[in-house]
Design a protein around this motif. Structure first.
Motif, short mmCIF file in Angstrom:
data_model
loop_
_atom_site.label_atom_id
_atom_site.label_comp_id
_atom_site.label_asym_id
_atom_site.label_seq_id
_atom_site.Cartn_x
_atom_site.Cartn_y
_atom_site.Cartn_z
N GLY A 111 0.78 -1.21 0.00
CA GLY A 111 0.00 0.00 0.00
C GLY A 111 0.82 1.27 0.00
N ASP A 112 2.15 1.20 0.13
CA ASP A 112 2.98 2.41 0.24
C ASP A 112 3.77 2.69 -1.03
N GLY A 113 3.90 1.70 -1.93
CA GLY A 113 4.78 1.87 -3.08
C GLY A 113 4.15 2.65 -4.21
N ASP A 114 5.01 3.21 -5.06
CA ASP A 114 4.55 3.94 -6.23
C ASP A 114 4.79 3.16 -7.52
N ASP A 115 5.38 1.95 -7.42
CA ASP A 115 5.71 1.17 -8.61
C ASP A 115 4.47 0.50 -9.19
N ARG A 116 4.41 0.46 -10.51
CA ARG A 116 3.32 -0.21 -11.23
C ARG A 116 3.90 -1.41 -11.95
N ILE A 117 3.13 -2.49 -11.99
CA ILE A 117 3.60 -3.70 -12.65
C ILE A 117 3.07 -3.73 -14.08
N GLN A 118 3.96 -4.07 -15.00
CA GLN A 118 3.63 -4.15 -16.43
C GLN A 118 3.45 -5.62 -16.81
N VAL A 119 2.30 -5.97 -17.37
CA VAL A 119 1.99 -7.36 -17.67
C VAL A 119 1.50 -7.50 -19.11
N SER A 120 2.05 -8.48 -19.84
CA SER A 120 1.60 -8.80 -21.19
C SER A 120 0.64 -10.00 -21.12
N PHE A 121 -0.59 -9.78 -21.55
CA PHE A 121 -1.61 -10.82 -21.52
C PHE A 121 -1.81 -11.42 -22.91
N MET A 122 -2.24 -12.68 -22.94
CA MET A 122 -2.30 -13.41 -24.20
C MET A 122 -3.45 -12.93 -25.09
N ALA B 102 4.58 -12.04 -18.17
CA ALA B 102 3.93 -12.33 -19.44
C ALA B 102 3.23 -13.67 -19.35
N GLU B 103 1.99 -13.70 -19.79
CA GLU B 103 1.21 -14.93 -19.82
C GLU B 103 1.71 -15.85 -20.94
N THR B 104 1.69 -17.15 -20.70
CA THR B 104 1.76 -18.19 -21.72
C THR B 104 2.86 -17.94 -22.75
N ILE B 105 4.08 -18.21 -22.35
CA ILE B 105 5.21 -18.12 -23.27
C ILE B 105 5.20 -19.35 -24.18
N PRO B 106 5.20 -19.18 -25.50
CA PRO B 106 5.20 -20.35 -26.40
C PRO B 106 6.45 -21.21 -26.19
N VAL B 107 6.30 -22.49 -26.47
CA VAL B 107 7.42 -23.42 -26.32
C VAL B 107 8.62 -22.96 -27.12
N SER B 108 8.37 -22.43 -28.31
CA SER B 108 9.47 -22.02 -29.19
C SER B 108 10.29 -20.88 -28.60
N GLN B 109 9.73 -20.15 -27.62
CA GLN B 109 10.41 -19.00 -27.05
C GLN B 109 11.06 -19.28 -25.70
N ILE B 110 10.76 -20.44 -25.12
CA ILE B 110 11.25 -20.72 -23.77
C ILE B 110 12.77 -20.72 -23.71
N SER B 111 13.41 -21.33 -24.69
CA SER B 111 14.87 -21.44 -24.66
C SER B 111 15.56 -20.09 -24.90
N LEU B 112 14.81 -19.09 -25.37
CA LEU B 112 15.38 -17.77 -25.63
C LEU B 112 15.35 -16.88 -24.40
#
Length: 503
Positions: free
Chosen positions: A37-48, A248-258
């Motif tokens: 409740g004291d922080g000013d930071d906002r979280i950035q999220v990429s949804f699928m 980030a939601e749901t990282i594709p399998v092809s991107q996991i190793s990156l």
């Protein structure tokens, strides 16, 4: 849940105790230790996926509202598939049809209006009269009465041991009266009760949420959530690598190793991928042809080649994220000898999940090796749902969250594999299956219902109307900049009041 007085009292006491623990956790949990409740930071999220119904809570968009912690339900589902208090502190079943919920004091909606029995009654009445009603209400009709300022009585038309599970669905989140507008429009902007207030939605691009400082529990550690809708999986992974996203939601399998291995968290899902065979018409109306298709398919090859090991070959319909499934699983082997040669079939799936068209290619190879002549039909889901429901394809590759609506796997089996099921892609109508499911649906949540669920699964699979393929794991991306991001196998929670900047 039994209707005996002793069991009712036990339920009320247990829920009251859970409520105390929940509040104690809010007062002294991780969020508080991070300066909640004291922080000013906002979280950035990429949804699928962007909203499909303008964030109408009676649609599947409700799960976004839940994952953003902006809308809350009377009760909610725990990781053990039990029910704990949220906006209700306790409940009891007073007879076969009647349930009484005691509501939490001191809650306000984001628009400043008070949370009370009248508001709960309004939401539930809106849900029951909506067309179509939320899927969580399938099979039951509700009537409601505010029997006190902070007490709501809910009556069902038939005995329904799953009522608390239904009310835990995000589709039945309680919103203020201002949410319900003319013409069936429902707006969650500024009308929820959660630790984050939804303040803006930019179509299919972004949504903005701010910390709600008058939240009834511990105020959120984050100042807000900046949500971006990024359907392309490569772009979601790139947003994490570039530092544009904290999660980030749901990282594709092809991107996991990156990605840095410390940024990828695999979570077993309450989701299964399977091949539904049209058991009513066409070649798969023949049990021997269905058995031949099942015998031809090797799920482990799909896991190794398409998922690169980031999934589990399935032996049943109920995934390992359901904690009791594996111990109760019965004989799921085919009951029919396979026989098929030169059979022409249509194999359909949809593009909304990137792995499904790849699975179709793999299945075509496996089925053709067994003598089938396969023609694929791959489209966007919205363009093929009606055909799937009408039995327009011989076989359909499906991905289903078995807990999506009520948190009850047996309800999923009833919906997908019984004569009256509303989502019966396999077109299965078997008296034996229906009898097992119908008897199980009358049981309270607990061991007997769990066993009935697995007995129904075995009966369905022995008929080869469906071929299990993969139990999904989701790869959730986290940059390491925030802590206490939920890794929820049931896809209901993600950012909560405890989500806090990393120290």
């Amino acid at each position: 849940m039994s209707t005996t007085p002793g069991r009712r009292l036990a339920t009320a006491v247990a829920l009251a105790a859970s409520a105390a623990l929940l509040l104690a956790g809010c007062a002294g949990g991780a969020g508080a230790s991070q300066g909640g409740g004291d922080g000013d930071d906002r979280i950035q999220v990429s949804f699928m996926q962007p909203p499909k119904a303008a964030l109408n809570p009676f649609s599947d968009d409700a799960f976004k509202l839940s994952r953003w912690s902006t809308a809350e339900t009377l009760v909610r589902l725990t990781p053990d598939l039990e029910i704990e208090p949220l906006l209700a502190t306790e409940y009891e079943q007073v007879d076969d049809l009647t349930w009484v919920f005691t509501l939490r004091e001191g809650v306000t909606f984001h628009d400043g209006t008070p949370f009370d029995a009248a508001a709960v009654q309004n939401t539930l009445d809106q849900a029951t009269s909506y067309s179509p009603p939320p899927r969580a209400l399938n099979g039951v009709a509700l009537t409601t009465e505010a029997t006190g300022d902070m007490e709501i009585t809910v009556t069902t038309d038939v005995p329904d041991p799953l009522l608390p599970n239904r009310l835990a669905s995000p589709q039945l989140s309680i919103l203020s009266a201002a949410a319900y507008q003319d013409g069936g429009v429902i707006s969650p902007i500024g009308t929820g009760t959660g630790p984050f207030e939804l303040v803006d939605v930019n179509g299919s691009t972004t949504a903005t949420l701010d910390r709600y400082d008058d939240y009834w529990g511990e105020p959120a550690a984050a100042a807000g959530i900046d949500a971006s809708f990024v359907p392309d999986g490569t772009a979601r992974a790139a947003s994490l690598r570039s530092g544009e996203a904290d999660a980030a939601e749901t990282i594709p399998v092809s991107q996991i190793s990156l990605l840095d291995p410390e940024q990828v968290f695999e979570v077993q899902q309450s989701r299964s991928t399977y091949l539904a065979l049209n058991s009513e018409s066409g070649p798969f109306a023949d049990p021997a042809v269905r058995a031949a298709a099942r015998a031809a398919i090797d799920p482990s090859t799909i896991v190794d080649t398409i998922y690169e090991g980031h999934a589990d070959p399935s032996v049943g319909l109920i995934p390992p994220a359901i904690p009791w499934a594996e111990d109760l699983r019965g004989d799921v082997a085919s009951a029919t000898d396979p026989a098929a040669e030169g059979v022409a079939i249509t194999l359909a799936t949809y593009t909304d999940r990137a792995e499904l068209p790849e699975i179709a290619v793999q299945l075509e190879q496996q089925l053709e090796a067994a003598g089938f002549d396969v023609t694929q039909d791959v489209r966007e889901y919205v363009n093929m749902e009606a055909e799937m429901l009408d039995g327009g394809f011989d076989a359909v590759i499906m991905s289903r969250n078995v807990l999506l609506d009520t948190g009850d796997p047996l309800s999923y089996l009833a919906q997908d594999f019984t004569c009256d099921g509303g989502y019966n892609i396999a077109q299965l109508c078997d008296p034996g299956v229906d009898e097992i499911v119908a008897a199980g649906l009358q049981l309270p949540v607990g061991p007997e219902r769990q066993q009935a669920t697995m007995d129904a699964e075995a009966a369905i699979l022995q008929l080869d109307a469906v071929v299990p393929l993969v139990h999904d794991r989701v790869a959730q991306g986290e940059a390491g900049t925030w802590t206490n991001i939920e890794r929820d196998p049931f896809e209901r929670r993600l950012i909560t009041e405890l989500t806090a900047p990393a120290e």
